[in-house]
Design a protein around this motif. Structure first.
Motif, short mmCIF file in Angstrom:
data_model
loop_
_atom_site.label_atom_id
_atom_site.label_comp_id
_atom_site.label_asym_id
_atom_site.label_seq_id
_atom_site.Cartn_x
_atom_site.Cartn_y
_atom_site.Cartn_z
N VAL A 165 79.74 -53.26 -37.43
CA VAL A 165 80.56 -54.23 -38.16
C VAL A 165 79.95 -54.45 -39.54
N VAL A 166 80.81 -54.56 -40.56
CA VAL A 166 80.34 -54.87 -41.91
C VAL A 166 80.97 -56.17 -42.38
N ASN A 167 80.27 -56.84 -43.29
CA ASN A 167 80.76 -58.10 -43.84
C ASN A 167 81.15 -57.88 -45.30
N VAL A 168 82.38 -58.25 -45.65
CA VAL A 168 82.88 -58.08 -47.01
C VAL A 168 83.12 -59.46 -47.61
N THR A 169 82.62 -59.66 -48.85
CA THR A 169 82.75 -60.94 -49.55
C THR A 169 83.47 -60.71 -50.87
N GLY A 170 84.37 -61.64 -51.22
CA GLY A 170 85.10 -61.53 -52.46
C GLY A 170 86.18 -62.57 -52.57
N PRO A 171 87.03 -62.47 -53.58
CA PRO A 171 88.14 -63.42 -53.72
C PRO A 171 89.05 -63.35 -52.50
N GLU A 172 89.56 -64.51 -52.12
CA GLU A 172 90.39 -64.58 -50.91
C GLU A 172 91.60 -63.66 -51.01
N SER A 173 92.20 -63.57 -52.18
CA SER A 173 93.39 -62.72 -52.34
C SER A 173 93.06 -61.26 -52.10
N LEU A 174 91.86 -60.83 -52.53
CA LEU A 174 91.47 -59.44 -52.30
C LEU A 174 91.08 -59.21 -50.85
N ILE A 175 90.38 -60.17 -50.28
CA ILE A 175 89.99 -60.04 -48.87
C ILE A 175 91.22 -59.89 -47.99
N ASN A 176 92.28 -60.64 -48.31
CA ASN A 176 93.50 -60.59 -47.51
C ASN A 176 94.23 -59.26 -47.65
N LYS A 177 93.93 -58.50 -48.66
CA LYS A 177 94.57 -57.20 -48.85
C LYS A 177 93.88 -56.07 -48.08
N ILE A 178 92.69 -56.36 -47.57
CA ILE A 178 91.92 -55.31 -46.89
C ILE A 178 92.55 -54.98 -45.54
N LYS A 179 92.81 -53.70 -45.33
CA LYS A 179 93.33 -53.24 -44.04
C LYS A 179 92.19 -52.87 -43.11
N ASN A 180 91.24 -52.09 -43.58
CA ASN A 180 90.10 -51.70 -42.78
C ASN A 180 88.99 -51.17 -43.68
#
Length: 472
Positions: A165-180
């Motif tokens: 598992v990896v942890n990704v940090t960033g703006p909420e709008s960008l995080i919500n665009k991440i598929k995988n």
């Protein structure tokens, strides 16, 4: 003389000054003609963000929505302007001086300060616009994507990563665009297990790479272990539970595929003979019924699907049963294991004896009494009257039910008398003639089975005797 000399001197000075002025004017004219002013547009100057840390210190993150580059129009002498490119200018946006609309003014200056006062710079769009959001972190399972094909006769097993598992940090709008988040591994012509180290990549909902500098992962590389298995083609077997509706029969099961290619270690593959799909519930069905199953759900432990097809469509076929009734007479029944030398056998049917055969039309429709071959085994029968067990030919293709009672009378064969009056024991090959313990003038009438017909006097007397004996 002195006055004349002074006048000549002053006259010479004015002539010299006039010459200088004329020379300057000529130079100025030449300069303006040869090095005239020009206007030039310069595109895509990168805009440097300064003081952005003041935003991030408040637990916020920002993303530039517009103004990452800027275009300018410059005016100046041809000799200066013509040599200038985007690399000769620095554009900055001070993020500590945001407006209420989250915009910062873009300032463009030449890198060479000596020409600053010789240029006129106009910024086409002098605003950088930001999207400011709260910082968000989210965990994603690290997936493995492969390219290429393993060697023939082998299959790719389920790869796993470290970390998983990896942890990704960033703006909420960008995080919500991440598929995988995936690691990409080349498996071309591989035939044994291997390990590799790969950098994780973030993908959006369109399966495109998200390369924003505002997204950060807690790892830069991941270790990937890829198992390579041997393959084997095995049949698929189907098993049902429950019973179809009464009056119907399950005739067969068909499927879209009947065998599948699986993969596993050499030891596990050798033990596997078939795949069992055993949850087909046919309770109370009265018509052909289709089931859809995922084969991977029925694979044993440590066995993996190597085929591209996982979904199988199974059809359970049922047909309605029919019942055909046969009324059996005494002439239809064969007696076996008789002792004709010592006994006489008589059959009597009480009411009607009906044999019902139930099965599929194709198995039952053409049956006759001869096919059923009704018979009675006379072995071990004792003299007298008793119910007889009528046997018929059975088959796995239909069910047989019998309804009715058949009585069999077993009587000792009477002595026979010759014309001279001498008597002999039955069964010595003498002709049966004259009277024989029956009413005077009667004879024995036998059918083809050696059975005394019910209309003979002997059969009636014997039956009466047997009945009386039973009463006593």
């Amino acid at each position: 003389m002195k006055n004349k000399s002074e006048k000549g001197f002053f006259k010479s000075i004015w002539l010299k000054l006039l010459s200088l002025v004329i020379a300057f004017v000529i130079w100025l004219i030449v300069v303006n003609v040869d090095d005239y002013k020009v206007i030039k547009e310069i595109y895509n100057i990168p805009v440097e963000q300064i003081n952005g840390e003041q935003i991030e210190e408040g637990g916020l993150v920002f993303d530039v929505t517009s103004g990452e580059t800027v275009n300018i129009v410059i005016e100046g002498r041809r000799s200066i302007v013509n040599e200038l490119t985007a690399k000769d200018f620095t554009a900055t946006a001070d993020l500590s001086k945001l407006s209420y609309t989250n915009t910062a003014k873009i300032i463009v200056e030449p890198n060479n300060g000596s020409i600053a006062d010789k240029l006129s710079i106009t910024v086409v769009d002098d605003a950088m616009t930001l999207s400011i959001e709260e910082k968000k972190s989210k965990q994603f399972e690290l997936m493995v994507s492969t390219k290429g094909n393993v060697a023939d006769g082998y299959a790719l097993g389920k790869a796993f990563t470290a970390p998983a598992v990896v942890n990704v940090t960033g703006p909420e709008s960008l995080i919500n665009k991440i598929k995988n988040v995936r690691v990409n591994v080349d498996v071309t012509n591989r035939y044994e297990d291997f390990e590799t180290t790969v950098s994780p990549v973030i993908y959006d909902g369109n399966d495109e790479i998200m390369s924003s500098s505002k997204l950060e992962m807690n790892v830069e590389e991941a270790k990937v272990t890829v198992p390579i298995y041997e393959t084997k083609s095995v049949p698929i077997r189907f098993y049902t539970k429950g019973s179809v509706k009464g009056g119907y029969e399950l005739t067969d099961i068909t499927a879209s595929i009947n065998e599948i290619v699986v993969a596993g270690s050499a030891e596990d593959i050798e033990k596997l003979s078939y795949i069992s799909i055993n949850d087909l519930d046919v309770s109370d069905i009265s018509e052909n019924t289709t089931f859809e199953r995922s084969i991977s759900n029925f694979l044993p432990e440590n066995i993996y699907l190597a085929d591209s097809v996982d979904t199988i469509v199974i059809t359970v076929n049922v047909e309605e049963l029919i019942t055909k009734n046969f009324t059996i007479t005494t002439d239809d029944i064969e007696l076996i294991n008789k002792n004709d030398e010592l006994y006489v056998y008589t059959l009597q049917i009480q009411g009607a004896f009906v044999v019902s055969v139930t099965g599929l039309e194709r198995n039952v429709g053409g049956l006759s009494i001869d096919d059923l071959n009704p018979l009675i085994d006379c072995n071990d029968l004792e003299t007298g009257v008793s119910p007889a067990e009528v046997s018929v030919k059975l088959s796995s293709r239909y069910r047989v039910d019998k309804n009715g009672t058949v009585l069999i009378t077993v009587a000792e064969k009477p002595e026979e008398t010759t014309e001279e009056g001498a008597t002999t024991e039955g069964g010595n090959g003498t002709t049966e003639s004259g009277t024989s313990n029956g009413p005077e003038g009667t004879t024995e009438a036998r059918n083809g089975n050696g059975i005394v017909d019910n209309n003979s006097g002997y059969a009636n007397d014997t039956q009466n005797i047997a009945t009386e004996s039973a009463d006593e």
